[in-house]
Design a protein around this motif. Sequence first.
Motif, PDB file in Angstrom:
ATOM      1  N   TYR A 346       2.409   8.787   7.917  1.00 25.32           N
ATOM      2  CA  TYR A 346       3.756   9.023   7.398  1.00 25.32           C
ATOM      3  C   TYR A 346       4.695   7.885   7.783  1.00 25.32           C
ATOM      4  O   TYR A 346       5.520   7.437   6.965  1.00 25.32           O
ATOM      5  N   THR A 348       3.873   4.753   8.453  1.00 26.38           N
ATOM      6  CA  THR A 348       3.520   3.555   7.679  1.00 26.38           C
ATOM      7  C   THR A 348       4.062   3.641   6.260  1.00 26.38           C
ATOM      8  O   THR A 348       4.583   2.657   5.711  1.00 26.38           O
ATOM      9  N   GLN A 349       3.939   4.821   5.647  1.00 22.36           N
ATOM     10  CA  GLN A 349       4.482   5.002   4.302  1.00 22.36           C
ATOM     11  C   GLN A 349       6.001   4.851   4.288  1.00 22.36           C
ATOM     12  O   GLN A 349       6.563   4.233   3.368  1.00 22.36           O
ATOM     13  N   TYR A 353       8.164   2.113   2.316  1.00 19.71           N
ATOM     14  CA  TYR A 353       9.241   2.538   1.409  1.00 19.71           C
ATOM     15  C   TYR A 353      10.536   1.788   1.730  1.00 19.71           C
ATOM     16  O   TYR A 353      11.216   1.295   0.820  1.00 19.71           O
TER      17      TYR A 353
END
Length: 765
Positions: A346, A348-349, A353
Amino acid sequence: VPSKTYDTGAYHEPGSIGILFKIVHAFLYLVQPNSFPQGKQINYFFLNTDLLLMLSPYCRYQGHSQEAIYYEIGFIVSAALGLLFILLLPLVGLCFCMCRCCDNCGGEMHQRQKKNADCQRSCFATFLFVASLIIRQVVGVLCAYAANQHLTNQVRGAKKLVNSNFKDLKIFLNDTPAQIDYLVSQYNTAKDKALSDLNICFLTKVFFKKFPILAAIRETKEALENVSVSVEVLQEGTERLHANLTDVKTHLSNTLNDSACNAAQAASTCNIIRNSLSQLNVNANFSVLPGVSSQLAKVNDVLKIDLSSLVQKVYIKSMLESIGSNITTFTKALPVEKILADLMVYLTQSEAYVQDYFPLVEQYDFYRWLGCLILCCMVVLILVFYYLGLLCGTCGYDKHASPTTRGCISNTGGNFLMAGVGFSFLFSWVLMTVVVLTFVTGGNVEKLVCEPFEDKNLFKVLDTPYLLNQHWKNYLAGILFKNPNVNLTFEKVYSDCKENKGIYTSLHLEYLFNINEFLNVSMYTEDVALKIEHIQINLSKIILLDETGKENLLNFSSSGIDGIDFSAYLTEINKSVTKVDLLSFANDLEARADQLPKGALENALKGHANSIRMIHNQQVVPLEQAMSTLSQSIRLLKRTSSELMVKVKNVISAVNTAQFLINNNASQVIVQETKKYMDTIVGYFEQYTEWVKESIAMEVAACKPIANVIDTAVDIFLCSYITDSVNTFWFGLGGSSMFLIPAIIFAVKLSKYYRRMDTEDVYDE
């Protein structure tokens, strides 16, 4: 517990613009001096503001809307005045224009002559200049522009701070499993210490206290080794010393044979020195001392008997291994790795983003910066017209010219002033609209978010029972544990993380998995005690000392230690290393050299004296130390040899008694001694468990990065970067807009004195 260092410093220093921020904060305090809602007022207020009323039409506390109105009264009044400004100023401007078109409101190009006309013109010009100066510098365009530029600069530099927070969060997630593994691995340290003490203390107390001869044998071995080494050192050292002293005597003799010694003043001194050369010899002779290698070999044969292997630590060792296995199993059963892996995905995402959309944020910030710059330029345009009007009007004004004959420059100045008035009416409502919107938004964010966040009242809002969920007393506990009755608050979590405490303590994770129950030493000690009660040890086949061992002990008593010629050793040890004290000889030689005439002979003798001192320091002193060690070892061997046969007989008798003990009630003795030692073992693991508990509570997964993220998002980004800049922008722009009103009045009045009139008052003589 090993821990990494975090890079993020969640603190922002605004610099010189901070003075403007403080002025704006003071102004907001004047607008809204009411204290932040407390207790039930929180429910009344946050459920009755206009925004929440629109979002929650079925609000539970609509009867208390007066609480919110009273709290917001300052903003409501200020916003109402701003709306009046927006509505009335364009309307007044329209009426003013229509009125002037009808040659009223100063529209008639006719100026009546007055005695104080010069005074009025000067006053109007001064007031207009002061109003324009305030608009431009004090609370005006420069203030708004500085705030606008500050926000843009902070947005451009925010990427570094965001990356720093993401880096710290990754360190936090990656470092936690390693810290847990470190805690588990330290169990082996406690286990090894327990087993080591079991070897040293327990077995010695149970079995070896019957065998004092073991200590005597070891002491004998050490003494023999010291004797062997010391004799070898002394033999080599005395040989080198003899050679060096011989060289010194030879050189001294050659020096004394010099012709300078035949002089009357030196002859007697040289003869005295020559007669004393015979004293420079080695006194002790260690080459005649007998060796002790045969005795040392026999002692080593006796020490090959390993009594410590008689008892195996099977039960205690298996118990310690079992506890270690349970700890490993428990840590693997915890879903820590899975949770951390999911969080890492999460994170890393989220980072990707942010990195993808940050250029878009910078682009939109550029549009915002450009829009705010246009607003500032609107005010600047008005100011340009006012300043040009003042400049042209003042420079082109001729007091001797009549109103109808005023020059072109003066007339242009008046036109510039009226142009400024026209643009003021056109732009003022746009400026004030922006001011009102940013004032209501930024002011409320400052009073309802930033200030409460700084003194932690904001967390009290979030912790208000049944506020965020009408069925939950503690919202955070309800989310994490599905148990809203657990006393877990946002304020306590934030404070603990701010102090860099472990996340186990901060989030009260004992409600998910309680390490106190797992690290309860008593449940292991009860199991061990039960096992000890039922220990069955059959030692009937163990023979402590067979006939060969007894024969070895007898051989030790006849190892020849008592046959060592102790008197020969002591005779040589009691001698001095040299026949004369070399330091005294060197000092005496140097004193006699001083009695000689100055010259080569004196210097040569002093050189020989220094050589003798060096021989003493480098060779005689180490030999004296070796002689001291040899003396101690020989005296110990002499004492041991006198009691050796008696001690060996006592040992054989003690072995026979111990053998009877083993064959009959050894199991009972071992159980009793093990129970006594269990308290020591349990103490080690109590220390280990307390250390583990404290480390998990304070050091493992220290959640400082989480507090830094909150500080970065709220205190730095929202409050310091955005809110302070927005509030300073509307403060400057609003001040400029308000001062446009007196500027309009003074500009209209002043333009009458600069513009060329169509008619004027004529007086007949």
